[in-house]
Design a protein around this motif. Sequence first.
Motif, PDB file in Angstrom:
ATOM      1  N   GLU A 180       0.847  -1.192   0.000  1.00 39.67           N
ATOM      2  CA  GLU A 180       0.000   0.000   0.000  1.00 39.67           C
ATOM      3  C   GLU A 180       0.881   1.239   0.000  1.00 39.67           C
ATOM      4  O   GLU A 180       1.959   1.246   0.597  1.00 39.67           O
ATOM      5  CB  GLU A 180      -0.929   0.033   1.226  1.00 39.67           C
ATOM      6  N   SER A 181       0.407   2.302  -0.651  1.00 32.05           N
ATOM      7  CA  SER A 181       1.120   3.579  -0.667  1.00 32.05           C
ATOM      8  C   SER A 181       0.091   4.696  -0.663  1.00 32.05           C
ATOM      9  O   SER A 181      -0.589   4.924  -1.659  1.00 32.05           O
ATOM     10  CB  SER A 181       2.018   3.681  -1.910  1.00 32.05           C
ATOM     11  N   ASN A 182      -0.037   5.375   0.469  1.00 32.71           N
ATOM     12  CA  ASN A 182      -1.062   6.404   0.645  1.00 32.71           C
ATOM     13  C   ASN A 182      -0.415   7.778   0.586  1.00 32.71           C
ATOM     14  O   ASN A 182       0.248   8.207   1.527  1.00 32.71           O
ATOM     15  CB  ASN A 182      -1.767   6.201   1.984  1.00 32.71           C
ATOM     16  N   ALA A 183      -0.587   8.473  -0.528  1.00 35.67           N
ATOM     17  CA  ALA A 183       0.058   9.777  -0.717  1.00 35.67           C
ATOM     18  C   ALA A 183      -0.465  10.816   0.259  1.00 35.67           C
ATOM     19  O   ALA A 183       0.264  11.747   0.625  1.00 35.67           O
ATOM     20  CB  ALA A 183      -0.159  10.254  -2.150  1.00 35.67           C
ATOM     21  N   LEU A 184      -1.717  10.715   0.690  1.00 41.14           N
ATOM     22  CA  LEU A 184      -2.284  11.743   1.558  1.00 41.14           C
ATOM     23  C   LEU A 184      -1.778  11.642   2.980  1.00 41.14           C
ATOM     24  O   LEU A 184      -1.624  12.651   3.671  1.00 41.14           O
ATOM     25  CB  LEU A 184      -3.810  11.665   1.544  1.00 41.14           C
ATOM     26  N   THR A 185      -1.531  10.439   3.464  1.00 41.19           N
ATOM     27  CA  THR A 185      -1.034  10.295   4.834  1.00 41.19           C
ATOM     28  C   THR A 185       0.468  10.061   4.870  1.00 41.19           C
ATOM     29  O   THR A 185       1.092  10.197   5.917  1.00 41.19           O
ATOM     30  CB  THR A 185      -1.732   9.122   5.546  1.00 41.19           C
ATOM     31  N   GLY A 186       1.053   9.695   3.728  1.00 41.41           N
ATOM     32  CA  GLY A 186       2.476   9.376   3.696  1.00 41.41           C
ATOM     33  C   GLY A 186       2.783   7.981   4.192  1.00 41.41           C
ATOM     34  O   GLY A 186       3.944   7.622   4.386  1.00 41.41           O
ATOM     35  N   ALA A 187       1.740   7.163   4.415  1.00 41.90           N
ATOM     36  CA  ALA A 187       1.930   5.836   4.985  1.00 41.90           C
ATOM     37  C   ALA A 187       2.200   4.803   3.898  1.00 41.90           C
ATOM     38  O   ALA A 187       1.568   4.806   2.842  1.00 41.90           O
ATOM     39  CB  ALA A 187       0.692   5.434   5.787  1.00 41.90           C
ATOM     40  N   LEU A 188       3.153   3.923   4.174  1.00 44.57           N
ATOM     41  CA  LEU A 188       3.458   2.790   3.315  1.00 44.57           C
ATOM     42  C   LEU A 188       3.207   1.504   4.099  1.00 44.57           C
ATOM     43  O   LEU A 188       3.288   1.485   5.324  1.00 44.57           O
ATOM     44  CB  LEU A 188       4.917   2.818   2.858  1.00 44.57           C
ATOM     45  N   LYS A 189       2.925   0.439   3.372  1.00 40.78           N
ATOM     46  CA  LYS A 189       2.790  -0.874   4.000  1.00 40.78           C
ATOM     47  C   LYS A 189       3.486  -1.893   3.110  1.00 40.78           C
ATOM     48  O   LYS A 189       3.291  -1.908   1.892  1.00 40.78           O
ATOM     49  CB  LYS A 189       1.318  -1.250   4.182  1.00 40.78           C
ATOM     50  N   PHE A 190       4.331  -2.717   3.730  1.00 39.74           N
ATOM     51  CA  PHE A 190       5.065  -3.750   3.025  1.00 39.74           C
ATOM     52  C   PHE A 190       4.615  -5.130   3.488  1.00 39.74           C
ATOM     53  O   PHE A 190       4.081  -5.291   4.591  1.00 39.74           O
ATOM     54  CB  PHE A 190       6.573  -3.632   3.287  1.00 39.74           C
ATOM     55  N   VAL A 191       4.881  -6.117   2.653  1.00 38.24           N
ATOM     56  CA  VAL A 191       4.701  -7.512   3.054  1.00 38.24           C
ATOM     57  C   VAL A 191       5.948  -8.271   2.641  1.00 38.24           C
ATOM     58  O   VAL A 191       6.598  -7.939   1.638  1.00 38.24           O
ATOM     59  CB  VAL A 191       3.445  -8.146   2.406  1.00 38.24           C
ATOM     60  N   PRO A 192       6.326  -9.313   3.405  1.00 39.47           N
ATOM     61  CA  PRO A 192       7.515 -10.095   3.048  1.00 39.47           C
ATOM     62  C   PRO A 192       7.259 -10.969   1.834  1.00 39.47           C
ATOM     63  O   PRO A 192       6.112 -11.252   1.479  1.00 39.47           O
ATOM     64  CB  PRO A 192       7.766 -10.941   4.305  1.00 39.47           C
ATOM     65  N   VAL A 193       8.334 -11.384   1.183  1.00 36.53           N
ATOM     66  CA  VAL A 193       8.232 -12.231  -0.011  1.00 36.53           C
ATOM     67  C   VAL A 193       9.019 -13.518   0.208  1.00 36.53           C
ATOM     68  O   VAL A 193       9.937 -13.575   1.045  1.00 36.53           O
ATOM     69  CB  VAL A 193       8.749 -11.499  -1.265  1.00 36.53           C
ATOM     70  N   ASP A 194       8.655 -14.535  -0.563  1.00 41.95           N
ATOM     71  CA  ASP A 194       9.371 -15.817  -0.468  1.00 41.95           C
ATOM     72  C   ASP A 194      10.571 -15.818  -1.407  1.00 41.95           C
ATOM     73  O   ASP A 194      10.914 -14.792  -2.014  1.00 41.95           O
ATOM     74  CB  ASP A 194       8.417 -16.980  -0.764  1.00 41.95           C
ATOM     75  N   ALA A 195      11.191 -16.989  -1.545  1.00 41.13           N
ATOM     76  CA  ALA A 195      12.410 -17.088  -2.356  1.00 41.13           C
ATOM     77  C   ALA A 195      12.156 -16.761  -3.819  1.00 41.13           C
ATOM     78  O   ALA A 195      13.077 -16.351  -4.540  1.00 41.13           O
ATOM     79  CB  ALA A 195      12.998 -18.491  -2.229  1.00 41.13           C
TER      80      ALA A 195
END
Length: 774
Positions: free
Chosen positions: A710-725
């Motif tokens: 997720e990338s929210n330009a209005l709040t500046g908040a990002l959200k990441f998730v881990p990835v597999d190999a």
Amino acid sequence: MAKRPTRRPAGMPSKSQVLEFIQTADGPAGKREIARAFGLKGQEKIALKRLLKDMAEEGLIDGKKTAYHRMGGVPKVTVLKVVDIEDGEAIAVPESWAPDAPEKPPRLAVKERSGGKGGRGGSKPSMPALKRGDRVLSRTEETDSGWIAYPMKKLPARSEGMLGVVEKDGTGKAWLAPVDKRIRNSSPIADVGEAEEGQLVLCERVGRSERAGVKVVEVIGDPLAPKSFSLIAIAKHGIPHTFPQEVLEEAELATELTLSEDKREDLRDLPIVAIDPADARDHDDAIWAEPDGEGGFKALVAIADVSYYVRPSGALDREARKRGNSVYFPDRVVPMLPEILSADVCSLREGEDRAAMACHLRINSQGKVTSHRFTRAIVRIHHNIPYEDAQAAMDGDSPPEFLANLWAAWKALAAAREARDPLNLELPERRVVLDDKGQIAEIAVRERLDAHRVVEDFMIAANVAAAKALEAKNSPVVYRVHEQPSREKLIALRDYMETFGRKLALGQVVTPSLFNRMLKDVSDEDEKAQVMEAVLRSQMQAYYGPANSGHFGLALGSYAHFTSPIRRYADLLVHRALVDAYRLEQPKPNVSLPEASGLSDRDRENLQQITDAISQTERRAMEAERDTIDRYVAAWLSGRVGENFETRITGVQAFGFFATIVGLGGDGLVPVSTLGAEHFRYEEGAQSLIGEDSGTTYSPGDKLTLQLAESNALTGALKFVPVDADGQAIEPRGNRPPPRRGKPSYKKGPAKKGKYMAGKRGRPGNIRHQGRRK
């Protein structure tokens, strides 16, 4: 209860007696208290009711039957809103004041009662420092010198979330979706005015209850337009950004001041240069150096003489003190001083005569400053040079002599700096580059050049000289203080270093060299990043104050800010102190401004309050600038949701960890619920999340590949998730139990609804996916 006066004559009071009682009562004076004070019963109470109604209609009193006050006055107990901070003291106005009232709302100085008692007979703890926009339930008192308020309780802010985007639910009802990532709930809009769905608006409450909703008072426009990001920060942090007319008029008047050549040192023939960022809005420092023929150098640091134009106690001074500093955003600057001064008359611009405060330095071959003196001067800057151009010239085959001399003097200063061994943390600075249309052209880490170090070391030398010069005269000093880490922070750092098998001995004297050696001993780059993060967290926050505690980070015993009076009020105070200490006052001004340009009595008497206040405004500016950069970064990344990025962990909590994209920045959350099916426990000492089955560990400084979710330009908040190999996002485990240590604050978000996350009852929630400091 209201105070009952003694020897009050019984019977119906006159209007003047009622007014006297209301004004002298030490609590709310309502109908009941007035009747009791005058011993009224039966029909007399009915007559009193009519009398009070008549007095209200005549404009003698205001309020309600439970608490009257004289018309134009303030209720004894009422809610106030803080509108200004002056010398560290809050200034407030009544929150409820009729817009059509004949008088302006009175301004009340908010003070704490001394010796107050709290519960169980102990001293009542002090209320947290107030800031602009705070709401305070207060007792009020009218004195000969004006209104005073004594705070009873700090109330929840009603302005939170008042900046947001208009959205409509399935029924057509309008909601305000907040742009502050700390606020999760939307507010119903009772009056949308001319605002349209999707527009960024400024709102205010329409009633006391949150259920009453808000009304739109200003339409800002496209919420994703880059110009909106700085406006959001300005509104959120309450940064004053428009100048009162009286301030602008005084600034115009100040431009008419003449420079007295017979009272100023004439330095116009020296090839002084100002080296600044290419996008600098103001130029308040310039430098010059040449060999002294003895192996050392003569050097000059020329600083804009702002104290000549901004006199103590004037409208300009009051506004500058309130702002505390300029605030720099990628698309604009909110200056401490009106632009006619900050970007024109005070700014050291090429080829123009300017008033300057000159710091003359003698530097020996080892880089030690052996002497200094301060004068007021006239300078004519020979060149305004961007850092990159200065560096390119020095990297060329035949650099100009004036730059070659500067670099030679700097190498001596740099050698002395290296011997001093100040704290050396490599902290990248993000730079947002906008195109001609205000759109984001590039986000990159600002390159660190020798040209930056040249200017920095000359400025440090001048700042030290200013502090020592004032100390020599026993003059007031506004120090830039950076205290050494507290024992609690050092213990936390020691415990953390033990997780790496490294020791931090606390029995020795703590110096910056200790941390520098620690970092040099770490060869692995990933581990070094972790240690650097830990060392950074162990440091105290720098502040301004009249008492000297040294500057730990720079390894200096005395340090003041002298070099940026256009954009920092602290530097202006240092200039005024130098004017007094070294008798640098200029002739009487030729315009109607205060004669003195040194420290006022108010400056001297309230220096602690003033420095506390400007330390707060500095923190406010840093937060606003950081928030804005975060929004730009989120906007830049909004079209790259689903891509994988190389990241580095910046912090770990029980509910997950935060990571930043290497080379770009922008902190994003990785919730613990997304780490897969395994249970992770939080180890507070190691500041790590550890998998109970695999032993997989997430710690500050670790590098790993994450997918942007997720990338929210209005709040500046990002959200990441881990990835597999294979680079695929790991499937999260639904409602996982919390880690065994610590309390997770992350909660699984509600289901998506269109562009927004559905909240309670299907109402729109926070927006999710969307398509220099010199």
